[in-house]
Design a protein around this motif. Sequence first.
Motif, PDB file in Angstrom:
ATOM      1  N   LEU A 184      18.700   9.337  -4.529  1.00 28.79           N
ATOM      2  CA  LEU A 184      19.285  10.469  -5.240  1.00 28.79           C
ATOM      3  C   LEU A 184      18.215  11.452  -5.707  1.00 28.79           C
ATOM      4  O   LEU A 184      18.540  12.466  -6.330  1.00 28.79           O
ATOM      5  N   GLN A 185      16.956  11.145  -5.425  1.00 28.98           N
ATOM      6  CA  GLN A 185      15.880  12.037  -5.849  1.00 28.98           C
ATOM      7  C   GLN A 185      14.832  12.279  -4.767  1.00 28.98           C
ATOM      8  O   GLN A 185      13.804  12.912  -5.012  1.00 28.98           O
ATOM      9  N   LYS A 186      15.100  11.795  -3.551  1.00 30.58           N
ATOM     10  CA  LYS A 186      14.149  11.994  -2.463  1.00 30.58           C
ATOM     11  C   LYS A 186      14.187  13.440  -1.985  1.00 30.58           C
ATOM     12  O   LYS A 186      15.210  13.929  -1.517  1.00 30.58           O
ATOM     13  N   LEU A 187      13.067  14.102  -2.109  1.00 28.19           N
ATOM     14  CA  LEU A 187      12.986  15.513  -1.733  1.00 28.19           C
ATOM     15  C   LEU A 187      11.728  15.821  -0.939  1.00 28.19           C
ATOM     16  O   LEU A 187      11.778  16.476   0.105  1.00 28.19           O
ATOM     17  N   ASP A 188      10.590  15.316  -1.421  1.00 29.10           N
ATOM     18  CA  ASP A 188       9.308  15.706  -0.837  1.00 29.10           C
ATOM     19  C   ASP A 188       9.160  15.263   0.620  1.00 29.10           C
ATOM     20  O   ASP A 188       8.654  16.022   1.452  1.00 29.10           O
ATOM     21  N   ILE A 193      11.544  14.816   2.822  1.00 28.22           N
ATOM     22  CA  ILE A 193      12.404  15.657   3.661  1.00 28.22           C
ATOM     23  C   ILE A 193      11.795  17.041   3.843  1.00 28.22           C
ATOM     24  O   ILE A 193      11.839  17.614   4.941  1.00 28.22           O
ATOM     25  N   ILE A 194      11.211  17.583   2.788  1.00 29.24           N
ATOM     26  CA  ILE A 194      10.549  18.894   2.901  1.00 29.24           C
ATOM     27  C   ILE A 194       9.389  18.811   3.883  1.00 29.24           C
ATOM     28  O   ILE A 194       9.195  19.706   4.719  1.00 29.24           O
ATOM     29  N   MET A 195       8.627  17.715   3.834  1.00 29.66           N
ATOM     30  CA  MET A 195       7.451  17.579   4.689  1.00 29.66           C
ATOM     31  C   MET A 195       7.805  17.320   6.148  1.00 29.66           C
ATOM     32  O   MET A 195       7.024  17.650   7.039  1.00 29.66           O
ATOM     33  N   THR A 196       8.979  16.732   6.411  1.00 28.90           N
ATOM     34  CA  THR A 196       9.311  16.325   7.775  1.00 28.90           C
ATOM     35  C   THR A 196      10.326  17.234   8.456  1.00 28.90           C
ATOM     36  O   THR A 196      10.065  17.788   9.515  1.00 28.90           O
ATOM     37  N   THR A 197      11.512  17.383   7.863  1.00 32.23           N
ATOM     38  CA  THR A 197      12.590  18.112   8.546  1.00 32.23           C
ATOM     39  C   THR A 197      13.096  19.331   7.802  1.00 32.23           C
ATOM     40  O   THR A 197      13.725  20.196   8.408  1.00 32.23           O
ATOM     41  N   GLY A 198      12.867  19.386   6.496  1.00 29.96           N
ATOM     42  CA  GLY A 198      13.417  20.486   5.708  1.00 29.96           C
ATOM     43  C   GLY A 198      14.930  20.457   5.633  1.00 29.96           C
ATOM     44  O   GLY A 198      15.566  21.451   5.297  1.00 29.96           O
ATOM     45  N   ILE A 206       0.805  -1.224   0.000  1.00 29.76           N
ATOM     46  CA  ILE A 206       0.000   0.000   0.000  1.00 29.76           C
ATOM     47  C   ILE A 206       0.841   1.278   0.000  1.00 29.76           C
ATOM     48  O   ILE A 206       0.536   2.222  -0.741  1.00 29.76           O
ATOM     49  N   PRO A 207       1.922   1.387   0.821  1.00 32.13           N
ATOM     50  CA  PRO A 207       2.720   2.620   0.806  1.00 32.13           C
ATOM     51  C   PRO A 207       3.287   2.982  -0.559  1.00 32.13           C
ATOM     52  O   PRO A 207       3.582   4.153  -0.823  1.00 32.13           O
ATOM     53  N   ASN A 208       3.436   1.988  -1.434  1.00 30.00           N
ATOM     54  CA  ASN A 208       4.003   2.255  -2.751  1.00 30.00           C
ATOM     55  C   ASN A 208       3.015   2.929  -3.701  1.00 30.00           C
ATOM     56  O   ASN A 208       3.417   3.406  -4.759  1.00 30.00           O
ATOM     57  N   ILE A 209       1.732   2.946  -3.333  1.00 29.70           N
ATOM     58  CA  ILE A 209       0.744   3.625  -4.176  1.00 29.70           C
ATOM     59  C   ILE A 209       0.322   4.962  -3.565  1.00 29.70           C
ATOM     60  O   ILE A 209      -0.548   5.635  -4.100  1.00 29.70           O
ATOM     61  N   ILE A 210       0.941   5.310  -2.432  1.00 28.06           N
ATOM     62  CA  ILE A 210       0.699   6.601  -1.788  1.00 28.06           C
ATOM     63  C   ILE A 210       1.837   7.543  -2.134  1.00 28.06           C
ATOM     64  O   ILE A 210       3.002   7.125  -2.183  1.00 28.06           O
ATOM     65  N   SER A 211       1.539   8.794  -2.392  1.00 26.30           N
ATOM     66  CA  SER A 211       2.590   9.750  -2.724  1.00 26.30           C
ATOM     67  C   SER A 211       3.557   9.901  -1.560  1.00 26.30           C
ATOM     68  O   SER A 211       3.192   9.746  -0.392  1.00 26.30           O
ATOM     69  N   SER A 212       4.812  10.213  -1.887  1.00 22.78           N
ATOM     70  CA  SER A 212       5.837  10.369  -0.855  1.00 22.78           C
ATOM     71  C   SER A 212       5.486  11.494   0.106  1.00 22.78           C
ATOM     72  O   SER A 212       5.735  11.394   1.312  1.00 22.78           O
ATOM     73  N   ALA A 213       4.908  12.569  -0.425  1.00 24.65           N
ATOM     74  CA  ALA A 213       4.536  13.707   0.423  1.00 24.65           C
ATOM     75  C   ALA A 213       3.481  13.290   1.446  1.00 24.65           C
ATOM     76  O   ALA A 213       3.558  13.664   2.625  1.00 24.65           O
ATOM     77  N   ALA A 214       2.494  12.505   0.991  1.00 25.85           N
ATOM     78  CA  ALA A 214       1.448  12.038   1.906  1.00 25.85           C
ATOM     79  C   ALA A 214       2.023  11.101   2.955  1.00 25.85           C
ATOM     80  O   ALA A 214       1.648  11.154   4.129  1.00 25.85           O
ATOM     81  N   LEU A 215       2.970  10.251   2.539  1.00 28.02           N
ATOM     82  CA  LEU A 215       3.596   9.334   3.481  1.00 28.02           C
ATOM     83  C   LEU A 215       4.427  10.103   4.510  1.00 28.02           C
ATOM     84  O   LEU A 215       4.438   9.769   5.697  1.00 28.02           O
ATOM     85  N   GLY A 216       5.127  11.159   4.045  1.00 25.33           N
ATOM     86  CA  GLY A 216       5.888  11.993   4.972  1.00 25.33           C
ATOM     87  C   GLY A 216       4.989  12.675   5.983  1.00 25.33           C
ATOM     88  O   GLY A 216       5.319  12.754   7.178  1.00 25.33           O
ATOM     89  N   LEU A 217       3.854  13.168   5.526  1.00 26.03           N
ATOM     90  CA  LEU A 217       2.893  13.809   6.424  1.00 26.03           C
ATOM     91  C   LEU A 217       2.331  12.810   7.427  1.00 26.03           C
ATOM     92  O   LEU A 217       2.121  13.136   8.604  1.00 26.03           O
ATOM     93  N   LEU A 218       2.119  11.567   6.972  1.00 26.85           N
ATOM     94  CA  LEU A 218       1.617  10.515   7.854  1.00 26.85           C
ATOM     95  C   LEU A 218       2.617  10.227   8.979  1.00 26.85           C
ATOM     96  O   LEU A 218       2.238  10.161  10.157  1.00 26.85           O
TER      97      LEU A 218
END
Length: 289
Positions: A223-227, A229-234, A107-119
């Motif tokens: 090498l492309q994880k951004l969202d 980190i922005i959602m959690t720690t910046g 299931i986590p693989n079909i959720i956007s990274s930003a939503a998972l970070g917020l979760l």
Amino acid sequence: MTKNRKWIILFLTPGIILFIFVFLISIVLLVGTSFTNWSIGSSISFSGIKNYIYLFTKDKDFITSIFNTIKWIALQSTIHILIGVGLALILAKSKWYTSLVRTVFFIPNIISSAALGLLFLCIMNPQFGMVNNIITKIMGEQFVHNWFMNPDTAFFSVTMTWLPYAGLVTILVMAEMASISKEIYEAASIDGASSFQQDIYIVLPMMRNIIGTATILAATSMLQKLDIIIMTTGGGPGARTMNMPMYLYNTALVDNNYGLANAQGVILIILGLITLISVRKIYRMDKEH
């Protein structure tokens, strides 16, 4: 043969054109502008290797971002893969719970990274998060803290947000395992091999290429994880969770220093190529079983 060659050229042409205009030209421009002074409000001027010298000699946060990125690549290539492959070997035994666990874990693989970070941000919230509530009941309030903003736990907390993506590794490995003939298992059983021995000496060697592919996907994703980190720690606290994509984002869109940001982009591409080549060498993906 001539007729087939014409059809091959015809079908390859759109892909070649797309590659040239979308990727090749972009990479050439990226490399070229990395040797310039380029920012909003000023003209572009050639600066040689000044940007690269600055990054590696004067910018400590950039060096930190490189080390953080490399550590995450290493963690994703080991722990991430071990979890995914281990679960695949377990679920391949066709127990009654196989379909349920496989679905839940994917299931986590079909959720956007930003939503998972917020979760995860909610789960680890210092006031109402589930993690701190459990700690409070078991160990007391003195052990409660802000997981993402505490310098001692920030890196670990961000790493935890990526572990659920091991579900993709599980699905890939299970799909490849389905192609193994049952006769191989039967022959191994006749020879007295246990289920564990079959997994170690038969299944895993035959899964080398797909595990290598999964490792490449897991490693290069760092090498492309951004969202997240922005959602959690910046990237904070300080630069404890700063990775190269986050640092590039800040340089380009916050500081508006495009020449320096493009130099970082070139270094990021080189790191990606090193990662790709290293994984292929380790798993001997170019060789037959």
